[in-house]
Design an enzyme around this catalytic site. Structure first.
Site, PDB file in Angstrom:
ATOM      1  CG  ASP A   9      -1.645   1.223   1.463  1.00 42.78           C
ATOM      2  OD1 ASP A   9      -2.302   1.666   0.511  1.00 42.78           O
ATOM      3  OD2 ASP A   9      -1.606   1.777   2.588  1.00 42.78           O
ATOM      4  CG  LEU A  10       1.718   5.711  -1.843  1.00 41.89           C
ATOM      5  CD1 LEU A  10       3.199   5.490  -2.107  1.00 41.89           C
ATOM      6  CD2 LEU A  10       1.114   6.576  -2.955  1.00 41.89           C
ATOM      7  CG  ASP A  11      -1.725   7.459   0.514  1.00 46.33           C
ATOM      8  OD1 ASP A  11      -0.813   8.239   0.216  1.00 46.33           O
ATOM      9  OD2 ASP A  11      -2.729   7.290  -0.204  1.00 46.33           O
ATOM     10  CB  THR A  17       0.600  10.551   1.978  1.00 48.87           C
ATOM     11  OG1 THR A  17       0.726   9.150   1.837  1.00 48.87           O
ATOM     12  CG2 THR A  17       1.601  11.252   1.096  1.00 48.87           C
ATOM     13  CE  LYS A  45      -4.676   6.289   9.276  1.00 47.67           C
ATOM     14  NZ  LYS A  45      -3.858   5.831  10.396  1.00 47.67           N
ATOM     15  N   GLY A  46      -7.369   3.891   3.393  1.00 51.23           N
ATOM     16  CA  GLY A  46      -7.464   2.811   2.412  1.00 51.23           C
ATOM     17  C   GLY A  46      -8.665   2.901   1.497  1.00 51.23           C
ATOM     18  NE  ARG A  49      -9.344  12.220  -4.644  1.00 48.79           N
ATOM     19  CZ  ARG A  49      -8.809  12.552  -5.824  1.00 48.79           C
ATOM     20  NH1 ARG A  49      -9.403  13.430  -6.604  1.00 48.79           N
ATOM     21  NH2 ARG A  49      -7.675  11.996  -6.240  1.00 48.79           N
ATOM     22  CB  SER A 114      -2.027   2.883  -3.773  1.00 48.44           C
ATOM     23  OG  SER A 114      -2.557   4.112  -3.339  1.00 48.44           O
ATOM     24  CB  ALA A 115      -7.449   3.415  -2.461  1.00 48.16           C
ATOM     25  CB  SER A 116      -3.748   7.260  -3.698  1.00 46.66           C
ATOM     26  OG  SER A 116      -3.504   8.582  -4.140  1.00 46.66           O
ATOM     27  CG  ASN A 118      -3.450  12.452  -5.854  1.00 46.12           C
ATOM     28  OD1 ASN A 118      -3.546  13.130  -6.867  1.00 46.12           O
ATOM     29  ND2 ASN A 118      -4.327  12.509  -4.871  1.00 46.12           N
ATOM     30  CE  LYS A 145      -5.731  -0.833  -0.938  1.00 47.19           C
ATOM     31  NZ  LYS A 145      -4.594  -0.100  -0.367  1.00 47.19           N
ATOM     32  CD  GLU A 169      -3.566  -1.692   2.993  1.00 48.46           C
ATOM     33  OE1 GLU A 169      -3.635  -0.850   3.906  1.00 48.46           O
ATOM     34  OE2 GLU A 169      -3.897  -1.425   1.839  1.00 48.46           O
ATOM     35  CG  ASP A 170      -1.759   2.564   6.506  1.00 50.63           C
ATOM     36  OD1 ASP A 170      -2.103   2.192   5.359  1.00 50.63           O
ATOM     37  OD2 ASP A 170      -1.994   3.697   6.945  1.00 50.63           O
TER      38      ASP A 170
HETATM   39  C1  BG6 Z   1      -5.678   5.747   0.173  1.00 49.44           C
HETATM   40  C2  BG6 Z   1      -5.678   6.556   1.445  1.00 49.44           C
HETATM   41  O1  BG6 Z   1      -4.401   5.230  -0.054  1.00 49.44           O
HETATM   42  O2  BG6 Z   1      -6.057   6.554  -0.947  1.00 49.44           O
HETATM   43  C3  BG6 Z   1      -7.023   7.257   1.619  1.00 49.44           C
HETATM   44  O3  BG6 Z   1      -5.441   5.698   2.537  1.00 49.44           O
HETATM   45  C4  BG6 Z   1      -7.329   8.083   0.387  1.00 49.44           C
HETATM   46  O4  BG6 Z   1      -6.947   8.071   2.773  1.00 49.44           O
HETATM   47  C5  BG6 Z   1      -7.328   7.172  -0.842  1.00 49.44           C
HETATM   48  O5  BG6 Z   1      -8.598   8.704   0.516  1.00 49.44           O
HETATM   49  C6  BG6 Z   1      -7.635   7.911  -2.133  1.00 49.44           C
HETATM   50  O6  BG6 Z   1      -6.599   8.803  -2.378  1.00 49.44           O
HETATM   51  P1  BG6 Z   1      -6.643   9.987  -3.424  1.00 49.44           P
HETATM   52  O7  BG6 Z   1      -5.207  10.464  -3.435  1.00 49.44           O
HETATM   53  O8  BG6 Z   1      -7.048   9.384  -4.738  1.00 49.44           O
HETATM   54  O9  BG6 Z   1      -7.618  10.989  -2.948  1.00 49.44           O
HETATM   55 MG    MG Z   2      -2.664   3.140   3.609  1.00 46.92          MG
END
Ligand code: BG6
Ligand code: MG
Length: 215
Positions: A9-11, A17, A45-46, A49, A114-116, A118, A145, A169-170
């Site tokens: 996982d990233l964040d 982050t 977390k995880g 958005r 990662s769910a992000s 970014n 997730k 994973e956190d």
């Molecule tokens: C996850 C974070 O990795 O990504 C969440 O744990 C975050 O807190 C999610 O909301 C989505 O990220 P982003 O950068 O696409 O808004």
């Molecule tokens: Mg995380």
């Protein structure tokens, strides 16, 4: 079973982050007069958005249109990107870089789950992108997730079976996703929150090559 890959996982695992996500959501919640604490933040977390926003809005008592919600999510992301703008290699969490180096030396594949949306931007800022044999982020998945899709897609891209991979994973939702997907899940953080993991480490400092012989 021999471990062939590690999926991160990233964040909150590679970089802290998670604190910037919290700061940006908190700023939005304050603007909307919705109470939001660090404890509430655990549920975010995880998760994606849009789901995060829904969770926050549920704590308030107003209904918003889709257009308003889109604008809120966009604003939160703009703030988040400002908080992240100065991120660099010094913010990689302790133990992660040496572990990635050791994985490379030992020919263990490295994946991101990662769910992000970014994720690529952050990995680039950390100068870590070239370590990854597969990168699956929020732009590549339709199910967030605790659905295991993000990790299963990473395993497919790495050409390994879930049981041949460890997931780090956190987040509670992330640990659940890894377990549901059939991976060996290592939680990083509070054992009370991450109790479903096969193993919980208090900090990334405790990550090392010996973990590959555990399952
Ligand atoms: C996850 C974070 O990795 O990504 C969440 O744990 C975050 O807190 C999610 O909301 C989505 O990220 P982003 O950068 O696409 O808004
Ligand atoms: Mg995380």
């Amino acid at each position: 079973m021999k471990i062939k890959a590690c999926i991160f996982d990233l964040d909150g695992v590679i970089v802290d982050t998670a604190k910037y996500h919290f700061m940006a959501w908190k700023r939005l919640a304050d603007e909307l007069n919705i109470p939001f604490t660090e404890n509430d933040n655990e549920q975010l977390k995880g998760v994606s958005r849009t789901t995060s926003l829904e969770i926050i809005l549920r704590k308030g008592n107003k209904v918003y249109s889709d257009t308003e919600k889109q604008a809120m999510a966009m604003k939160k992301n703009e703030w988040y990107l400002v908080y992240c703008s100065t991120i660099n290699e010094t913010e990689i969490l302790p133990g992660i870089k040496p572990f990635l180096d050791a994985l490379k030396v030992n020919h263990i594949l490295i994946g991101l789950g990662s769910a992000s949306k970014n994720a690529l931007l952050i990995l680039d800022k950390l100068n870590l992108t070239s370590y990854f044999d597969a990168i699956v982020d929020g732009n590549k998945i339709t199910e967030a997730k605790p659905n295991p899709m993000v990790f299963l897609k990473a395993a497919t891209e790495l050409n390994v079976e879930p049981m041949e991979a460890i997931v780090f994973e956190d987040a509670e939702a992330g640990v659940e996703a890894a377990i549901r997907g059939g991976f060996y899940a290592i939680g990083i953080g509070d054992p009370e929150i991450l109790g479903k993991a096969n193993l919980v480490l208090r900090s990334t400092n405790e990550i090392g090559m010996e973990l590959l012989n555990l399952n």
